[in-house]
Design a protein around this motif. Structure first.
Motif, PDB file in Angstrom:
ATOM      1  N   HIS A  21       0.791  -1.477   0.444  1.00 12.38           N
ATOM      2  CA  HIS A  21       0.471  -0.031  -0.266  1.00 12.38           C
ATOM      3  C   HIS A  21       0.887   1.467  -0.347  1.00 12.38           C
ATOM      4  CE1 HIS A  21      -4.411   2.221   0.462  1.00 12.38           C
ATOM      5  NE2 HIS A  21      -2.630   3.092   1.069  1.00 12.38           N
ATOM      6  N   LYS A  22       2.293   1.209   1.086  1.00 10.47           N
ATOM      7  CA  LYS A  22       2.873   2.393   0.528  1.00 10.47           C
ATOM      8  C   LYS A  22       3.828   2.470  -1.205  1.00 10.47           C
ATOM      9  CE  LYS A  22       4.777   1.286   5.814  1.00 10.47           C
ATOM     10  NZ  LYS A  22       5.495   1.685   6.579  1.00 10.47           N
ATOM     11  N   ILE A  23       3.633   1.938  -1.228  1.00  9.05           N
ATOM     12  CA  ILE A  23       4.397   2.315  -2.983  1.00  9.05           C
ATOM     13  C   ILE A  23       3.574   1.858  -4.422  1.00  9.05           C
ATOM     14  CG2 ILE A  23       6.565   1.512  -1.433  1.00  9.05           C
ATOM     15  CD1 ILE A  23       6.740  -1.452  -3.321  1.00  9.05           C
ATOM     16  N   PRO A  24       2.387   3.192  -3.407  1.00  3.69           N
ATOM     17  CA  PRO A  24       1.743   2.014  -5.340  1.00  3.69           C
ATOM     18  C   PRO A  24       2.490   3.391  -6.415  1.00  3.69           C
ATOM     19  CG  PRO A  24       1.212   4.907  -3.829  1.00  3.69           C
ATOM     20  CD  PRO A  24       2.149   3.868  -3.283  1.00  3.69           C
ATOM     21  N   GLU A  25       2.018   2.747  -7.731  1.00  2.00           N
ATOM     22  CA  GLU A  25       2.388   2.764  -8.648  1.00  2.00           C
ATOM     23  C   GLU A  25       1.599   2.864 -10.089  1.00  2.00           C
ATOM     24  OE1 GLU A  25       7.484   1.180  -9.302  1.00  2.00           O
ATOM     25  OE2 GLU A  25       5.763  -0.126  -8.317  1.00  2.00           O
ATOM     26  N   ILE A  76      -1.777  -5.482  -9.839  1.00  2.00           N
ATOM     27  CA  ILE A  76      -0.814  -4.917  -9.249  1.00  2.00           C
ATOM     28  C   ILE A  76      -0.423  -3.345  -9.690  1.00  2.00           C
ATOM     29  CG2 ILE A  76       0.500  -6.446  -9.061  1.00  2.00           C
ATOM     30  CD1 ILE A  76       2.982  -4.913 -10.944  1.00  2.00           C
ATOM     31  N   ASP A  77      -1.493  -2.886 -10.178  1.00  2.00           N
ATOM     32  CA  ASP A  77      -1.382  -1.194 -10.635  1.00  2.00           C
ATOM     33  C   ASP A  77      -1.941  -0.436  -9.279  1.00  2.00           C
ATOM     34  OD1 ASP A  77      -3.545  -2.212 -11.762  1.00  2.00           O
ATOM     35  OD2 ASP A  77      -3.798  -0.616 -13.008  1.00  2.00           O
ATOM     36  N   ALA A  78      -2.105   0.575  -9.179  1.00  2.00           N
ATOM     37  CA  ALA A  78      -2.522   1.356  -8.206  1.00  2.00           C
ATOM     38  C   ALA A  78      -2.565   2.635  -9.714  1.00  2.00           C
ATOM     39  CB  ALA A  78      -1.390   2.053  -6.721  1.00  2.00           C
ATOM     40  N   LEU A  79      -3.848   3.918  -8.582  1.00  2.00           N
ATOM     41  CA  LEU A  79      -4.086   4.791  -9.397  1.00  2.00           C
ATOM     42  C   LEU A  79      -3.403   6.428  -9.150  1.00  2.00           C
ATOM     43  CD1 LEU A  79      -8.360   3.728  -8.558  1.00  2.00           C
ATOM     44  CD2 LEU A  79      -6.665   3.827 -10.745  1.00  2.00           C
ATOM     45  N   ASN A  80      -4.012   7.700  -9.712  1.00  2.00           N
ATOM     46  CA  ASN A  80      -3.198   8.577  -9.915  1.00  2.00           C
ATOM     47  C   ASN A  80      -4.539   9.525  -9.173  1.00  2.00           C
ATOM     48  OD1 ASN A  80      -4.943   8.349 -12.247  1.00  2.00           O
ATOM     49  ND2 ASN A  80      -3.090   9.744 -12.682  1.00  2.00           N
ATOM     50  N   ILE A  81      -4.448   8.795  -7.697  1.00  2.00           N
ATOM     51  CA  ILE A  81      -5.600   9.851  -6.491  1.00  2.00           C
ATOM     52  C   ILE A  81      -4.669   9.907  -5.643  1.00  2.00           C
ATOM     53  CG2 ILE A  81      -7.554   9.553  -5.039  1.00  2.00           C
ATOM     54  CD1 ILE A  81      -8.862   7.729  -7.422  1.00  2.00           C
ATOM     55  N   PRO A  82      -4.289  11.300  -5.174  1.00  2.00           N
ATOM     56  CA  PRO A  82      -3.850  11.320  -3.621  1.00  2.00           C
ATOM     57  C   PRO A  82      -4.855  10.328  -2.824  1.00  2.00           C
ATOM     58  CG  PRO A  82      -4.735  13.359  -5.105  1.00  2.00           C
ATOM     59  CD  PRO A  82      -5.293  12.226  -5.683  1.00  2.00           C
ATOM     60  N   GLU A  83      -4.022  10.511  -1.898  1.00  2.00           N
ATOM     61  CA  GLU A  83      -4.021  10.153  -0.678  1.00  2.00           C
ATOM     62  C   GLU A  83      -4.307  10.692   0.601  1.00  2.00           C
ATOM     63  OE1 GLU A  83      -4.129   5.644   2.109  1.00  2.00           O
ATOM     64  OE2 GLU A  83      -2.357   5.534   0.442  1.00  2.00           O
ATOM     65  N   GLN A  84      -5.405  10.710   1.027  1.00  2.00           N
ATOM     66  CA  GLN A  84      -6.510  11.245   2.380  1.00  2.00           C
ATOM     67  C   GLN A  84      -6.008  10.212   3.753  1.00  2.00           C
ATOM     68  OE1 GLN A  84      -9.082  14.359   0.453  1.00  2.00           O
ATOM     69  NE2 GLN A  84      -6.658  15.126  -0.854  1.00  2.00           N
ATOM     70  N   LEU A  87      -3.384   6.954   7.260  1.00  2.00           N
ATOM     71  CA  LEU A  87      -3.111   5.553   8.163  1.00  2.00           C
ATOM     72  C   LEU A  87      -1.495   5.841   8.400  1.00  2.00           C
ATOM     73  CD1 LEU A  87      -5.617   3.402   5.460  1.00  2.00           C
ATOM     74  CD2 LEU A  87      -5.801   3.794   7.663  1.00  2.00           C
ATOM     75  N   ASP A  88      -1.457   4.701   9.368  1.00  2.00           N
ATOM     76  CA  ASP A  88      -0.257   5.162   9.366  1.00  2.00           C
ATOM     77  C   ASP A  88       1.135   4.511   7.962  1.00  2.00           C
ATOM     78  OD1 ASP A  88      -0.447   2.330  10.411  1.00  2.00           O
ATOM     79  OD2 ASP A  88       0.207   2.246  11.543  1.00  2.00           O
ATOM     80  N   PHE A  89      -0.037   3.768   7.729  1.00  2.00           N
ATOM     81  CA  PHE A  89       0.632   2.676   6.220  1.00  2.00           C
ATOM     82  C   PHE A  89       0.146   3.444   5.481  1.00  2.00           C
ATOM     83  CE2 PHE A  89      -2.900   0.600   7.682  1.00  2.00           C
ATOM     84  CZ  PHE A  89      -4.068  -0.091   6.593  1.00  2.00           C
ATOM     85  N   ALA A  90      -0.095   4.908   5.055  1.00  2.00           N
ATOM     86  CA  ALA A  90      -0.354   5.207   3.552  1.00  2.00           C
ATOM     87  C   ALA A  90       0.936   5.701   2.650  1.00  2.00           C
ATOM     88  CB  ALA A  90      -0.322   7.475   4.118  1.00  2.00           C
ATOM     89  N   SER A  91       0.159   5.539   1.401  1.00  2.00           N
ATOM     90  CA  SER A  91       1.063   6.050   0.787  1.00  2.00           C
ATOM     91  C   SER A  91       2.436   6.746   0.608  1.00  2.00           C
ATOM     92  CB  SER A  91       0.493   6.783  -1.065  1.00  2.00           C
ATOM     93  OG  SER A  91       1.036   6.482  -2.456  1.00  2.00           O
ATOM     94  N   THR A  92       3.513   6.466   0.085  1.00  2.00           N
ATOM     95  CA  THR A  92       4.594   7.312   0.121  1.00  2.00           C
ATOM     96  C   THR A  92       5.149   8.248  -0.774  1.00  2.00           C
ATOM     97  OG1 THR A  92       5.702   5.685  -0.222  1.00  2.00           O
ATOM     98  CG2 THR A  92       5.639   5.522   1.925  1.00  2.00           C
ATOM     99  N   PHE A  96      -0.929   9.630  -5.919  1.00  2.00           N
ATOM    100  CA  PHE A  96      -0.529   7.982  -5.795  1.00  2.00           C
ATOM    101  C   PHE A  96      -1.679   7.037  -5.238  1.00  2.00           C
ATOM    102  CE2 PHE A  96       2.138   9.451  -9.161  1.00  2.00           C
ATOM    103  CZ  PHE A  96       1.227   9.138 -10.153  1.00  2.00           C
ATOM    104  N   MET A  97      -2.525   6.302  -4.369  1.00  2.00           N
ATOM    105  CA  MET A  97      -2.660   5.115  -3.876  1.00  2.00           C
ATOM    106  C   MET A  97      -3.174   4.303  -4.674  1.00  2.00           C
ATOM    107  SD  MET A  97      -6.307   7.234  -2.415  1.00  2.00           S
ATOM    108  CE  MET A  97      -6.277   5.594  -1.660  1.00  2.00           C
ATOM    109  N   HIS A  98      -3.511   3.393  -3.870  1.00  2.00           N
ATOM    110  CA  HIS A  98      -4.253   1.304  -4.094  1.00  2.00           C
ATOM    111  C   HIS A  98      -5.843   2.260  -3.890  1.00  2.00           C
ATOM    112  CE1 HIS A  98      -1.069  -0.844  -5.804  1.00  2.00           C
ATOM    113  NE2 HIS A  98      -0.377  -0.951  -4.241  1.00  2.00           N
TER     114      HIS A  98
END
Length: 149
Positions: A21-25, A76-84, A87-92, A96-98
């Motif tokens: 979850h931390k490394i969405p691409e 395995i891909d993610a979306l180009n959406i900002p994570e808000q 979470l302590d394991f939010a996207s870095t 981008f986010m899953h």
């Protein structure tokens, strides 16, 4: 069978999901995701893992007494959406986010090759596939079932 397998590995499945979850691409740029999957599966005994279709992964466990085969597949891909989420394991990766939950799909798929899984599913061979094909079907011209499985 599966309910007896999952509690034993629940913490590891959660760890894998949160790490992913931390490394969405986005599609066809999942290089860090692919490396994580390859490295994680390579640590498990009896599995052959290799890159496929650019940033995808093929993992194979062959039972010597297999009478059938099971194939598991995940995007395995993610979306180009900002994570808000906060979470302590939010996207870095800003922007981008899953949001599509592929991180969870990957974690469940990768739960299958945990050390007790082959014994649980024997006599069966297993193939785990991860792919970015969903985002651009024309990128992979050969269907996965014709790739030597």
């Amino acid at each position: 069978m599966v309910p007896t397998l999952l509690p034993q590995w629940q913490q590891e499945i959660v760890r894998i999901r949160r790490a992913l979850h931390k490394i969405p691409e986005i599609g066809f740029e999942e290089h860090q995701t692919q490396r994580f999957i390859l490295d994680t599966l390579a640590q498990l005994e009896g599995w052959q893992v290799e890159p496929m279709c650019g940033t995808g992964v093929k993992a194979v466990w062959r039972s010597p007494s297999a009478t059938r085969t099971i194939a598991l597949r995940t995007d395995i891909d993610a979306l180009n959406i900002p994570e808000q989420t906060g979470l302590d394991f939010a996207s870095t990766r800003p922007g981008f986010m899953h949001a599509c939950r592929h991180d969870g799909h990957m974690a469940w798929c990768w739960a299958s090759p945990m050390p007790s899984a082959p014994a649980t599913f024997s006599p069966m061979s297993m193939w785990c596939l991860s792919s970015n094909r969903r985002r651009n079907p024309s990128a992979v011209r050969t269907p996965w079932w014709k790739m030597g499985f």
